[in-house]
Motif scaffolding. Structure first.
Motif, PDB file in Angstrom:
ATOM      1  N   LYS A 227       0.850  -1.194   0.000  1.00 58.61           N
ATOM      2  CA  LYS A 227       0.000   0.000   0.000  1.00 58.61           C
ATOM      3  C   LYS A 227       0.884   1.242   0.000  1.00 58.61           C
ATOM      4  O   LYS A 227       1.908   1.272   0.679  1.00 58.61           O
ATOM      5  CB  LYS A 227      -0.903   0.028   1.247  1.00 58.61           C
ATOM      6  N   GLY A 228       0.453   2.253  -0.752  1.00 55.67           N
ATOM      7  CA  GLY A 228       1.232   3.484  -0.770  1.00 55.67           C
ATOM      8  C   GLY A 228       0.826   4.394  -1.895  1.00 55.67           C
ATOM      9  O   GLY A 228      -0.276   4.309  -2.422  1.00 55.67           O
ATOM     10  N   ASP A 229       1.747   5.259  -2.280  1.00 55.51           N
ATOM     11  CA  ASP A 229       1.549   6.218  -3.355  1.00 55.51           C
ATOM     12  C   ASP A 229       2.351   5.715  -4.561  1.00 55.51           C
ATOM     13  O   ASP A 229       3.579   5.820  -4.575  1.00 55.51           O
ATOM     14  CB  ASP A 229       2.047   7.597  -2.905  1.00 55.51           C
ATOM     15  N   PRO A 230       1.658   5.151  -5.563  1.00 55.55           N
ATOM     16  CA  PRO A 230       2.365   4.576  -6.710  1.00 55.55           C
ATOM     17  C   PRO A 230       3.313   5.552  -7.412  1.00 55.55           C
ATOM     18  O   PRO A 230       4.423   5.168  -7.784  1.00 55.55           O
ATOM     19  CB  PRO A 230       1.240   4.147  -7.656  1.00 55.55           C
ATOM     20  N   SER A 231       2.908   6.806  -7.551  1.00 61.81           N
ATOM     21  CA  SER A 231       3.763   7.754  -8.269  1.00 61.81           C
ATOM     22  C   SER A 231       5.048   8.044  -7.491  1.00 61.81           C
ATOM     23  O   SER A 231       6.123   8.195  -8.082  1.00 61.81           O
ATOM     24  CB  SER A 231       3.019   9.047  -8.594  1.00 61.81           C
ATOM     25  N   ARG A 232       4.955   8.094  -6.179  1.00 65.98           N
ATOM     26  CA  ARG A 232       6.158   8.349  -5.365  1.00 65.98           C
ATOM     27  C   ARG A 232       7.101   7.138  -5.378  1.00 65.98           C
ATOM     28  O   ARG A 232       8.320   7.292  -5.444  1.00 65.98           O
ATOM     29  CB  ARG A 232       5.785   8.700  -3.924  1.00 65.98           C
ATOM     30  N   LEU A 233       6.522   5.928  -5.306  1.00 66.57           N
ATOM     31  CA  LEU A 233       7.377   4.737  -5.339  1.00 66.57           C
ATOM     32  C   LEU A 233       8.016   4.577  -6.719  1.00 66.57           C
ATOM     33  O   LEU A 233       9.162   4.129  -6.829  1.00 66.57           O
ATOM     34  CB  LEU A 233       6.587   3.497  -4.924  1.00 66.57           C
TER      35      LEU A 233
ATOM     36  N   GLN B 219       8.879   7.096  -8.550  1.00 69.53           N
ATOM     37  CA  GLN B 219       9.941   8.104  -8.493  1.00 69.53           C
ATOM     38  C   GLN B 219      11.199   7.519  -7.844  1.00 69.53           C
ATOM     39  O   GLN B 219      12.315   7.722  -8.323  1.00 69.53           O
ATOM     40  CB  GLN B 219       9.444   9.319  -7.708  1.00 69.53           C
ATOM     41  N   VAL B 220      11.012   6.771  -6.761  1.00 64.79           N
ATOM     42  CA  VAL B 220      12.143   6.165  -6.053  1.00 64.79           C
ATOM     43  C   VAL B 220      12.863   5.164  -6.944  1.00 64.79           C
ATOM     44  O   VAL B 220      14.090   5.198  -7.086  1.00 64.79           O
ATOM     45  CB  VAL B 220      11.670   5.474  -4.747  1.00 64.79           C
TER      46      VAL B 220
ATOM     47  N   ILE C 131      15.819  12.250  -1.026  1.00 60.83           N
ATOM     48  CA  ILE C 131      14.374  12.306  -1.273  1.00 60.83           C
ATOM     49  C   ILE C 131      13.808  10.895  -1.376  1.00 60.83           C
ATOM     50  O   ILE C 131      12.764  10.590  -0.789  1.00 60.83           O
ATOM     51  CB  ILE C 131      14.067  13.140  -2.542  1.00 60.83           C
ATOM     52  N   ALA C 132      14.499  10.019  -2.103  1.00 58.63           N
ATOM     53  CA  ALA C 132      14.052   8.627  -2.227  1.00 58.63           C
ATOM     54  C   ALA C 132      13.939   7.974  -0.853  1.00 58.63           C
ATOM     55  O   ALA C 132      12.953   7.292  -0.546  1.00 58.63           O
ATOM     56  CB  ALA C 132      15.021   7.838  -3.117  1.00 58.63           C
TER      57      ALA C 132
ATOM     58  N   THR D  25      24.467  -2.588  -5.044  1.00 60.15           N
ATOM     59  CA  THR D  25      23.072  -3.012  -5.080  1.00 60.15           C
ATOM     60  C   THR D  25      22.309  -2.163  -4.086  1.00 60.15           C
ATOM     61  O   THR D  25      22.637  -2.136  -2.901  1.00 60.15           O
ATOM     62  CB  THR D  25      22.913  -4.505  -4.706  1.00 60.15           C
ATOM     63  N   PHE D  26      21.305  -1.442  -4.605  1.00 59.59           N
ATOM     64  CA  PHE D  26      20.395  -0.674  -3.756  1.00 59.59           C
ATOM     65  C   PHE D  26      19.110  -1.475  -3.678  1.00 59.59           C
ATOM     66  O   PHE D  26      18.532  -1.817  -4.722  1.00 59.59           O
ATOM     67  CB  PHE D  26      20.128   0.709  -4.357  1.00 59.59           C
ATOM     68  N   THR D  27      18.676  -1.814  -2.461  1.00 57.68           N
ATOM     69  CA  THR D  27      17.476  -2.624  -2.283  1.00 57.68           C
ATOM     70  C   THR D  27      16.411  -1.832  -1.562  1.00 57.68           C
ATOM     71  O   THR D  27      16.628  -1.349  -0.446  1.00 57.68           O
ATOM     72  CB  THR D  27      17.794  -3.927  -1.521  1.00 57.68           C
ATOM     73  N   LEU D  28      15.285  -1.718  -2.223  1.00 56.45           N
ATOM     74  CA  LEU D  28      14.118  -1.026  -1.693  1.00 56.45           C
ATOM     75  C   LEU D  28      13.295  -2.065  -0.933  1.00 56.45           C
ATOM     76  O   LEU D  28      12.891  -3.073  -1.496  1.00 56.45           O
ATOM     77  CB  LEU D  28      13.346  -0.486  -2.898  1.00 56.45           C
TER      78      LEU D  28
END
Length: 159
Positions: A43-49, A51-52, A128-129, A151-154
């Protein structure tokens, strides 16, 4: 804020589509593992994720030399007593110096390579990310070794 279901497969595929031409122009191979048919819901803000993820992919492409590769993986996982979805962006760039790692998410921080003039930017993208991901209850992990890439892991909590 009302969170909505985030279509992670769409976000990953959009990032690949968005940067495929840039990767080709730079002679960098941009690939993605097959995405699970039904990844756990986030769940969240698709446009912001989005962006990340685009920030992470763009950085990986910028730092990866011609002939290198950027690879994205979306994986459901369990850690810290809960379910997560991870999106890893792995590159074959120069890696990050150990003393720079703790500063990566600081506003306006630019590493030695960026400061040497090879990479444009302000040093705000990762901070920001990081703020966006933290607002979603997640975090960004970094694994890097100089000369071997990063490796950057979200990490996003599954709902």
């Amino acid at each position: 804020t009302i969170w909505e279901s985030v279509p992670l497969a769409v976000i990953v595929n959009d990032a690949v589509t968005c940067y495929q031409n840039q990767a080709s122009t730079r002679a960098v191979k941009l690939t993605v593992d097959p995405i699970p048919a039904e990844p756990p819901e986030v769940k969240g803000d698709p446009s912001r994720l989005q962006q990340v993820l685009k920030e992470l992919v763009e950085n990986a492409l910028i730092f990866t030399p011609p002939g290198g590769a950027v690879h994205i993986t979306l994986t459901p996982t369990e850690a810290h007593t809960r379910r997560w979805v991870t999106i890893a962006v792995q590159d074959t760039g120069p890696g990050i110096l150990p003393d720079e790692k703790p500063k990566l998410f600081n506003r306006f921080f630019r590493g030695v390579l960026a400061e040497s003039g090879h990479v444009p930017g302000t040093g705000l993208g990762l901070s920001i990310a990081d703020e966006i991901v933290r607002a979603h209850g997640g975090y960004i992990g970094v694994d890097s070794e100089p000369g071997k890439g990063s490796t950057f892991t979200l990490w996003l909590p599954a709902s």
